[in-house]
Design an enzyme around this catalytic site. Structure first.
Site, PDB file in Angstrom:
ATOM      1  N   CYS B  86       1.460 -99.358 -34.259  1.00 24.36           N
ATOM      2  CA  CYS B  86       2.141 -98.143 -33.793  1.00 24.36           C
ATOM      3  C   CYS B  86       2.550 -97.249 -34.962  1.00 24.36           C
ATOM      4  CB  CYS B  86       3.373 -98.512 -32.973  1.00 24.36           C
ATOM      5  SG  CYS B  86       3.115 -99.943 -31.922  1.00 24.36           S
ATOM      6  N   CYS B 209      11.939 -98.851 -21.650  1.00 26.85           N
ATOM      7  CA  CYS B 209      10.620 -98.983 -22.283  1.00 26.85           C
ATOM      8  C   CYS B 209       9.886 -97.649 -22.291  1.00 26.85           C
ATOM      9  CB  CYS B 209       9.764 -99.987 -21.511  1.00 26.85           C
ATOM     10  SG  CYS B 209      10.566-101.574 -21.219  1.00 26.85           S
ATOM     11  N   LYS B 331      10.185 -92.643 -26.060  1.00 24.12           N
ATOM     12  CA  LYS B 331      10.662 -92.983 -24.726  1.00 24.12           C
ATOM     13  C   LYS B 331      10.222 -91.949 -23.678  1.00 24.12           C
ATOM     14  CE  LYS B 331      12.778 -94.978 -21.545  1.00 24.12           C
ATOM     15  NZ  LYS B 331      11.770 -94.337 -20.735  1.00 24.12           N
ATOM     16  N   HIS B 335       4.139 -92.438 -26.148  1.00 24.98           N
ATOM     17  CA  HIS B 335       3.821 -93.232 -27.328  1.00 24.98           C
ATOM     18  C   HIS B 335       2.336 -93.604 -27.352  1.00 24.98           C
ATOM     19  CE1 HIS B 335       3.979 -95.962 -30.575  1.00 24.98           C
ATOM     20  NE2 HIS B 335       4.395 -97.043 -29.951  1.00 24.98           N
TER      21      HIS B 335
END
Lengths: 390, 386
Positions: B86, B209, B331, B335
């Site tokens: 990431c 998440c 969030k 992402h």
């Protein structure tokens, strides 16, 4: 007493899965139960099978005997070879080994093999009889089938030697509360009978007869273990026995992949929690690594770690958070708990938790290592450690 | 404060469940970056390219960067994919920064792209959680929600952090995302809703998440020598720091801090000669609500154990004392793994230039980005100034 020790049982052990399904539960669900005389039976949890039960029973027998074992004999009605897994999980890589597969009498046959081997070379042998026979879902032949394992350490000076004289077979009453456990049935009855016998009794386990000169080592109290039971509904039993479908697309990896070769390269760590101790500074590491985190040295001593510890951190994996390798399990058993466990050696390890209601898990909870199925991929069962309360 | 490398253009695609090709997403981001260069820039002037991408789902795993650059008008240049989970494009940005700073090139591209939603749910779950310790964490039944959930549980256990404090991060970032036209989730949520989400990995619920996102980002870096020929409002890179850590959280001394963040943050602040109190806006890696709390603590904005208060007390709100994730963060903005780090820089570029529209924070001089790979095995932190 005229009797004396000889080639025979020096230690004995058994394993009963904690899940039970009752005859009444069959009747509630199917309207009938075709196994007269059985009131309830022991069945494997989703992550148990004849191999995991064999490891647990075998380890208990080895721990009780406190003898190096030179030969392993394994008997089961299953057709799945398990010698490599058993040898690795039980630290018997250097022992000779034989297995008797696909035989309903494979447990007693393995016992006979071990007695002959020890008689021939005088060295200790380990016998494991483990079985979880299955049949078509719902067929009458399936109703009595249950799961258990028994194990014996055979030595040249066993307290329960083999004899050529006649003996009395154990009663069948254990079957009423355990069920028919295939190749483990007679060996389990033998453990129970020896555990309850007066010295001097001779017990037959056709075609073998044993003379109970004295108590062998180990926990032989099968009856007390019957009190540890978790009744499960029939529907859950079916899911545990994998009669449900495997989620399409999970049979093979579509992304993250740990090959069987890579997996088994760390078998000692995965199967029996063997870590490393730095030969220079003594720092422990798990899983094994190439150079010491404390001093950089690259010389190691293998070090079996403590199999007990406490939950340091945990989570409960709900829908959407399970890797695809564990989707089948999640469908069968629902949400599951995974924890970082702090071993009593001080090291931490991440492990799924077994035999526990996830909602009851707490930081600080005491846990111990158990040997279980983790997942199946490419038709290969991946076995490894989990931790369970206790 | 060194001012040797500037950002002269920044762009990102829309983020969301778009199911578009990597090529089209990257082209959208790159085109916007080109158009943002005030005095214009021809793609052929770019000398070196660094493209972050994790390869989610399979697809173009090999030579992805060459495909992206040839598809957008950059041929015969040194280009490569940068992969650190990431944090891929946080590292792509660092590599481009170092290339320009070294004097090897005058103009470099740093970007990222990820397509996550064009695969089945089962395949998706084979690709989620591939950047922790695959053999020793994943095979214990974990993907990243589970790993961060254990960190959250430990943080609650050690410091008394509450579910409400976690949820406050989600409420704040959704409020910001609602003002970002490119965000994946453009609606506000209430505290009640944030707390009532389905349990994903206890104690984290759905609203703790980030989603799975398709998207791309692109940044054009220029040397001090040429920056002013492209814009009169360059955003300067003041400092770059990056660090690694054990992949498995069980190998780390603490589960309530990310040492990679702490090391990367200190290195970036040292280079920039900046203290945490000087930073007025930050985009931090909030893949989960607990991750924003950890970032605030590990970067020195909050004392250890105090991070939970920040969103709950409004400190990190868009109009608070220290706005964090005005873009909506991972969030709410989304992402797309390999695109995230450079997209964070896009936001700071806009904020420092006063071009962030409805979500503009009040006159920041110094901004920070914080990009984490996996559960903290890698981290890149950057500081920016006008």
């Amino acid at each position: 007493m005229g009797s004396s020790s000889g080639v025979g049982i020096a230690a004995a052990a058994f394993y009963l899965p904690r899940c039970v399904i009752t005859a009444d539960e069959y009747r509630r669900s199917l309207g009938t139960f075709h196994a007269t005389g059985i009131e309830e039976k022991r069945v494997p949890a989703y992550d148990e099978d004849e191999v995991t039960m064999a490891v647990e029973a075998g380890q208990r027998a080895i721990d009780a005997a406190e003898r190096p074992v030179a030969f392993l004999a394994y008997g089961t009605s299953s057709h799945a070879s398990a010698l490599d897994v058993l040898a690795s999980a039980l630290n018997l890589e250097d022992a000779d080994r034989e297995e008797i597969l696909g035989e309903p009498d494979g447990g007693v046959a393995a016992l006979r093999l071990a007695l002959d081997r020890t008689a021939a070379n005088g060295r200790a042998s380990l016998v494991i009889a483990s079985d979880a026979p299955g049949a078509f879902q719902g067929s009458p032949a399936e109703h009595p089938l249950a799961a258990a394992a028994a194990a014996f350490v055979i030595t040249a000076d066993g307290k329960v030697p083999r004899t050529d004289r006649a003996g009395i077979p154990p009663g069948r009453d254990l079957v009423a509360s355990v069920g028919f456990t295939g190749a483990a049935s007679d060996p389990l009855a033998l453990v129970d009978a020896i555990g309850r016998a007066e010295p001097g009794t001779r017990i037959a386990s056709d075609p073998l007869v044993f003379d109970v000169v004295d108590r062998p080592a180990g926990d032989l109290d099968v009856r007390r273990a019957l009190d540890l039971r978790t009744p499960i509904p029939y529907e859950q039993y079916l899911r545990f026995r994998r009669y449900g479908a495997v989620p399409p697309g999970t049979e093979f990896s579509q992304g993250a992949y740990v090959s069987p070769t890579a997996y088994l390269a760390e078998a000692k760590a995965r199967y029996r929690l063997v870590g490393e101790e730095c030969a220079k500074c003594g720092r422990l590491h798990f899983p094994p690594r190439e150079s010491c985190l404390a001093c950089g040295a690259r010389e190691w001593k293998a070090r079996p770690l403590k199999r007990t510890g406490t939950v340091y951190a945990y989570t409960i994996i709900g829908k959407g958070a399970a890797p695809s390798e564990f989707l089948a399990q999640q469908l069968a058993t629902g949400d599951y708990a995974t924890a970082v466990v702090e071993l009593d050696d001080g090291l931490r390890v991440t492990s799924m938790l077994a035999d526990v209601d996830p909602a009851s898990v707490k930081i600080g909870m005491r846990v111990r290592m158990v040997f279980r199925r983790l997942y199946v991929q490419e038709g290969v069962v991946r076995y490894g450690f989990k931790f369970a309360p206790g | 404060m060194p001012r040797e490398v500037a950002i002269v253009g920044a762009g990102m695609s829309s983020f969301g469940d778009l199911k578009r090709s990597a090529k089209s997403l990257f082209a959208e981001a790159f085109l916007e970056a080109l158009q943002s260069v005030d005095k214009g820039l021809d793609p052929s002037a770019i000398q070196e390219a660094y493209i972050g991408n994790m390869g989610f789902g399979g697809g173009q795993i090999g030579n992805l960067a060459a495909l992206m650059t040839e598809h957008t008008g950059m041929l015969h240049i040194p280009t490569r994919k940068v992969e650190n989970a990431c944090a891929s494009s946080g590292y792509a940005f660092r590599d481009a920064f170092l290339a320009v700073k070294s004097g090897a090139v005058e103009l470099a591209l740093a970007g990222g792209v990820e397509v996550m939603n064009d695969v089945s749910d089962v395949r998706k779950r084979f690709w989620l959680g591939v950047s922790g310790d695959t053999e020793w964490e994943r095979l214990a039944g974990l993907t990243f929600p589970g790993v961060y959930a254990m960190m959250a549980g430990r943080h609650m256990h050690e410091f008394g952090t509450t579910r409400e404090q976690l949820a406050a991060v989600a409420v704040k970032n959704h409020a910001n995302g609602a003002r970002n036209p490119k965000a994946q989730f453009r609606k506000e949520i209430t505290m009640e809703k944030a707390l009532s989400g389905a349990m994903v990995a206890h104690p984290l619920t759905l609203y703790d998440c980030c989603g799975t996102t398709d998207g791309a980002s692109g940044l054009i870096l220029a040397s001090k020598a040429v920056a002013r020929s492209y814009t009169d409002a360059p955003v300067w890179v003041l400092g770059s720091g990056a660090a690694s850590d054990h992949l498995a959280v069980h190998d780390r001394e603490s589960m309530t801090r990310l040492d990679a963040t702490a090391h990367a943050g200190r290195a970036a602040m040292r280079e920039a000669d900046v203290a945490p109190k000087d930073v007025r806006v930050a985009e931090v890696h909030d893949c989960f609500t607990i991750a924003e709390i950890l970032a605030l603590e590990d970067l020195g904005f909050a004392a250890k154990g105090e991070g939970g208060r920040f969103a709950a007390e409004g400190i990190t709100a868009r109009d608070g004392m220290f706005p964090v994730n005005p873009s909506g963060g991972l969030k709410a903005k989304g992402h797309p793994l390999g695109a995230t780090g450079a997209a964070q820089v896009c936001e700071i570029f806009l904020q420092l230039r006063g071009e962030a529209g409805d979500r503009q924070v009040a006159g920041p001089e110094i901004g920070l980005t914080h990009n984490v790979g996996g559960s903290g095995a890698t981290c890149a932190v950057h500081l920016f100034g006008r």
